[in-house]
Design a protein around this motif. Structure first.
Motif, PDB file in Angstrom:
ATOM      1  N   VAL A 290       0.863  -1.173   0.000  1.00 54.00           N
ATOM      2  CA  VAL A 290       0.000   0.000   0.000  1.00 54.00           C
ATOM      3  C   VAL A 290       0.899   1.222   0.000  1.00 54.00           C
ATOM      4  CG1 VAL A 290      -0.170   0.050   2.519  1.00 54.00           C
ATOM      5  CG2 VAL A 290      -1.939   1.168   1.132  1.00 54.00           C
ATOM      6  N   GLY A 291       0.467   2.268  -0.688  1.00 58.09           N
ATOM      7  CA  GLY A 291       1.312   3.450  -0.796  1.00 58.09           C
ATOM      8  C   GLY A 291       0.516   4.730  -0.689  1.00 58.09           C
ATOM      9  N   TYR A 292       1.245   5.827  -0.780  1.00 62.68           N
ATOM     10  CA  TYR A 292       0.624   7.150  -0.740  1.00 62.68           C
ATOM     11  C   TYR A 292       1.475   8.095  -1.568  1.00 62.68           C
ATOM     12  CZ  TYR A 292      -1.251  11.562   1.095  1.00 62.68           C
ATOM     13  OH  TYR A 292      -1.822  12.802   1.217  1.00 62.68           O
ATOM     14  N   GLY A 293       0.829   8.821  -2.486  1.00 62.38           N
ATOM     15  CA  GLY A 293       1.515   9.812  -3.287  1.00 62.38           C
ATOM     16  C   GLY A 293       0.891  11.170  -3.077  1.00 62.38           C
ATOM     17  N   VAL A 294       1.715  12.194  -2.852  1.00 62.82           N
ATOM     18  CA  VAL A 294       1.194  13.525  -2.553  1.00 62.82           C
ATOM     19  C   VAL A 294       2.075  14.585  -3.208  1.00 62.82           C
ATOM     20  CG1 VAL A 294       2.520  13.644  -0.395  1.00 62.82           C
ATOM     21  CG2 VAL A 294       0.476  15.075  -0.691  1.00 62.82           C
ATOM     22  N   PRO A 295       1.480  15.603  -3.833  1.00 62.30           N
ATOM     23  CA  PRO A 295       2.287  16.684  -4.405  1.00 62.30           C
ATOM     24  C   PRO A 295       3.105  17.384  -3.323  1.00 62.30           C
ATOM     25  CG  PRO A 295       0.018  16.784  -5.223  1.00 62.30           C
ATOM     26  CD  PRO A 295       0.035  15.780  -4.107  1.00 62.30           C
ATOM     27  N   VAL A 296       4.347  17.683  -3.650  1.00 64.24           N
ATOM     28  CA  VAL A 296       5.197  18.402  -2.699  1.00 64.24           C
ATOM     29  C   VAL A 296       5.216  19.893  -2.994  1.00 64.24           C
ATOM     30  CG1 VAL A 296       6.650  16.389  -2.282  1.00 64.24           C
ATOM     31  CG2 VAL A 296       7.275  18.002  -4.094  1.00 64.24           C
ATOM     32  N   ASP A 297       4.561  20.296  -4.077  1.00 66.34           N
ATOM     33  CA  ASP A 297       4.495  21.703  -4.441  1.00 66.34           C
ATOM     34  C   ASP A 297       3.155  21.964  -5.107  1.00 66.34           C
ATOM     35  OD1 ASP A 297       5.235  24.336  -4.777  1.00 66.34           O
ATOM     36  OD2 ASP A 297       6.386  23.979  -6.604  1.00 66.34           O
ATOM     37  N   ASP A 298       2.672  23.175  -5.041  1.00 66.14           N
ATOM     38  CA  ASP A 298       1.404  23.543  -5.661  1.00 66.14           C
ATOM     39  C   ASP A 298       1.651  23.948  -7.113  1.00 66.14           C
ATOM     40  OD1 ASP A 298      -1.298  24.076  -5.951  1.00 66.14           O
ATOM     41  OD2 ASP A 298      -1.114  26.140  -5.203  1.00 66.14           O
ATOM     42  N   TYR A 299       2.066  22.988  -7.932  1.00 64.80           N
ATOM     43  CA  TYR A 299       2.395  23.293  -9.325  1.00 64.80           C
ATOM     44  C   TYR A 299       1.121  23.466 -10.163  1.00 64.80           C
ATOM     45  CZ  TYR A 299       1.810  18.180  -9.439  1.00 64.80           C
ATOM     46  OH  TYR A 299       1.336  16.902  -9.283  1.00 64.80           O
ATOM     47  N   PRO A 300       1.175  24.255 -11.256  1.00 64.57           N
ATOM     48  CA  PRO A 300      -0.009  24.457 -12.099  1.00 64.57           C
ATOM     49  C   PRO A 300      -0.370  23.178 -12.852  1.00 64.57           C
ATOM     50  CG  PRO A 300       1.918  25.467 -13.106  1.00 64.57           C
ATOM     51  CD  PRO A 300       2.344  25.019 -11.742  1.00 64.57           C
ATOM     52  N   PHE A 301      -1.672  22.982 -13.081  1.00 62.40           N
ATOM     53  CA  PHE A 301      -2.129  21.810 -13.823  1.00 62.40           C
ATOM     54  C   PHE A 301      -2.896  22.173 -15.085  1.00 62.40           C
ATOM     55  CE2 PHE A 301      -5.159  22.690 -10.387  1.00 62.40           C
ATOM     56  CZ  PHE A 301      -6.341  22.892 -11.100  1.00 62.40           C
ATOM     57  N   TYR A 302      -3.278  23.458 -15.254  1.00 66.10           N
ATOM     58  CA  TYR A 302      -3.945  23.870 -16.492  1.00 66.10           C
ATOM     59  C   TYR A 302      -2.879  24.333 -17.485  1.00 66.10           C
ATOM     60  CZ  TYR A 302      -6.905  26.247 -19.867  1.00 66.10           C
ATOM     61  OH  TYR A 302      -7.526  26.641 -21.045  1.00 66.10           O
ATOM     62  N   ALA A 303      -2.292  23.382 -18.190  1.00 68.35           N
ATOM     63  CA  ALA A 303      -1.248  23.661 -19.173  1.00 68.35           C
ATOM     64  C   ALA A 303      -0.864  22.351 -19.835  1.00 68.35           C
ATOM     65  CB  ALA A 303      -0.017  24.292 -18.521  1.00 68.35           C
ATOM     66  N   LYS A 304      -0.522  22.420 -21.091  1.00 77.58           N
ATOM     67  CA  LYS A 304      -0.008  21.229 -21.762  1.00 77.58           C
ATOM     68  C   LYS A 304       1.406  20.910 -21.301  1.00 77.58           C
ATOM     69  CE  LYS A 304      -3.002  21.750 -25.763  1.00 77.58           C
ATOM     70  NZ  LYS A 304      -3.146  22.170 -27.168  1.00 77.58           N
ATOM     71  N   ALA A 305       2.069  21.894 -20.711  1.00 81.39           N
ATOM     72  CA  ALA A 305       3.406  21.676 -20.162  1.00 81.39           C
ATOM     73  C   ALA A 305       3.370  21.422 -18.671  1.00 81.39           C
ATOM     74  CB  ALA A 305       4.301  22.878 -20.467  1.00 81.39           C
ATOM     75  N   ALA A 306       2.190  21.165 -18.107  1.00 82.96           N
ATOM     76  CA  ALA A 306       2.102  20.886 -16.674  1.00 82.96           C
ATOM     77  C   ALA A 306       2.829  19.586 -16.347  1.00 82.96           C
ATOM     78  CB  ALA A 306       0.641  20.794 -16.240  1.00 82.96           C
ATOM     79  N   ILE A 307       3.464  19.528 -15.186  1.00 82.69           N
ATOM     80  CA  ILE A 307       4.251  18.349 -14.816  1.00 82.69           C
ATOM     81  C   ILE A 307       3.404  17.287 -14.123  1.00 82.69           C
ATOM     82  CG2 ILE A 307       6.353  19.713 -14.637  1.00 82.69           C
ATOM     83  CD1 ILE A 307       6.059  19.560 -11.575  1.00 82.69           C
ATOM     84  N   GLY A 308       2.125  17.547 -13.910  1.00 80.10           N
ATOM     85  CA  GLY A 308       1.265  16.565 -13.257  1.00 80.10           C
ATOM     86  C   GLY A 308      -0.123  17.125 -13.028  1.00 80.10           C
TER      87      GLY A 308
END
Length: 319
Positions: A146-164
Motif C-alpha cells: 500500500v502506498g501514498y503519493g502527494v504533491p510536494v508543491d502547488d504546481y499548475p495543472f492547467y497547461a499542456k506543459a504541466a508536470i502533473g
C-alpha cells in the motif's frame, strides 16, 4: 490535454523499479538510485479523432530508494524532478493553455501562471511512499503493498506543459515475480488499484499494470520486454462531457467552465505502452538499467512517440 502522460509514464516507472525480480527480502538490505527519463509525445486521442498540432518534451530525474527494515517488510520512497515544455507544430500556435485568455468570463481561473510558452518549466512533483510485505518466496514471489503519493508543491495543472495533475493518490496492489529454478528466464509484474483524489467530486480512480518478461544472458546481465497500462475506470470524455460539438467549433466560448479548467485531472485517461529494457550489475553494489518504449494505444490521452530511461543504483546489505 497532456499532463496525464507524465503521470502515466512516471507511474509505471516507479512501479517497474519495485517490480524487478529480487531475492528474499532480508532485514538491512536496500538500494538508492537515480533515473533519467525522456518522453516525446506528439499525438492526443479522444472519442472523435487524433490531434497532432502540438507536441511536448518531458525530462524526469527520479530519485528513489528502498530499505527492508524487517524480514520481508520493505519501504519504498520516490521523488521526481520534472521539466516539460509545450511545442506548437502549426503556424497558428497549437492552442497553448493560457489561464489569462480574455474568453475566461463566467469562470476565472484561480491560478494565472502561464507555462505553455515553448520553454521548459519544472519542479519537484509528487512524493511516493509505499510499504510491502513479501508473503511468498521461492520460484514465485508475491509482495502486496500500500502506498501514498502527494504533491510536494502547488504546481499548475492547467497547461499542456504541466508536470502533473496535482492530486494525491493511494495505490493498493501487489508485485510478483517468477524465476524457475535452474533457468535463466523470468517474469515479473505489478498490479495496483489506485485511489485518487476526486476533483469536482468526479471519480478518477485507475488501474496501473506493469508486466515484464526477461532473460539472463549472464549472471549479471538481462534483457526484458514489458507492457504498461493505465486505465481510468470512470472520468470524463472529450468532447461529449464538455460540448455536443465534435468539431470543437464552439471552442473556446463553450469552454469557459470549471470543468474545462480541470479537464486534465478529469479525463478517462487510458493508454498502453510497450518497450524493451536491460539490467546490468557491475558487482553486488552497483548496477545500471535502461529502457526504450512507445505508446501503442490511447483513449482520452496523449500517446508517447518515443521515450527512454537510464538509471544507476547503489545496493547495500548484500555483501
Amino acid at each position: 490535454m497532456n499532463n496525464r502522460t507524465v503521470m502515466a509514464m512516471l507511474g509505471w516507472l516507479i512501479v517497474s523499479l519495485s517490480a524487478n525480480p529480487a531475492p528474499a527480502q532480508e532485514k538491512g538490505t536496500g538500494s538508492i538510485g537515480v533515473e533519467y527519463q525522456y518522453i516525446h509525445s506528439d499525438l492526443f486521442v479522444d472519442d472523435v479523432g487524433e490531434y497532432d498540432y502540438w507536441s511536448t518534451d518531458t525530462k524526469i530525474l527520479l530519485f528513489s530508494g528502498d530499505y527492508t527494515f524487517a524480514d520481508k517488510w520493505t519501504v519504498f520512497v520516490a521523488l521526481p524532478y520534472i521539466e516539460k515544455r509545450f511545442v506548437s507544430e502549426v503556424d497558428w500556435g497549437g492552442d497553448p493553455h493560457n489561464p489569462n485568455d480574455a474568453w475566461w468570463i463566467d469562470f476565472v481561473p484561480p491560478d494565472t501562471r502561464f507555462i505553455d510558452d515553448g520553454r521548459y518549466h519544472g519542479g519537484l512533483q509528487d512524493l511516493s511512499i509505499s510499504v510491502s510485505y513479501q508473503v511468498l518466496d521461492g520460484p514465485f514471489t508475491l509482495s502486496p503493498y500500500v502506498g501514498y503519493g502527494v504533491p510536494v508543491d502547488d504546481y499548475p495543472f492547467y497547461a499542456k506543459a504541466a508536470i502533473g495533475t496535482n492530486l494525491w493518490n493511494i495505490p493498493v496492489g501487489a508485485s510478483f515475480s517468477y524465476i524457475p529454478y535452474f533457468d535463466d528466464w523470468y517474469v515479473s509484474g505489478n498490479v495496483a488499484y489506485v485511489f485518487s483524489e476526486q476533483p469536482l467530486d468526479i471519480n478518477v480512480d485507475f488501474w496501473s499494470v506493469h508486466l515484464s518478461a526477461g532473460y539472463w544472458f549472464k549472471p549479471n546481465f538481462s534483457v526484458n520486454t514489458f507492457a504498461s497500462l493505465r486505465y481510468v475506470i470512470d472520468g470524463l470524455e472529450m468532447p461529449w462531457d464538455f460540448s455536443d460539438d465534435p468539431t470543437y467549433s464552439d471552442y473556446p466560448d463553450a469552454y469557459d467552465t470549471v470543468e474545462w479548467y480541470n479537464h486534465d485531472r478529469l479525463l478517462a485517461n487510458r493508454n498502453l505502452n510497450l518497450g524493451v529494457g536491460f539490467n546490468y550489475f557491475f558487482n553486488e553494489k552497483y548496477s545500471i538499467s535502461g529502457s526504450f518504449y512507445k505508446g501503442v494505444w490511447a483513449e482520452q490521452s496523449s500517446e508517447p512517440d518515443r521515450a527512454f530511461t537510464l538509471g544507476f543504483a547503489r545496493h547495500f546489505g548484500q555483501e
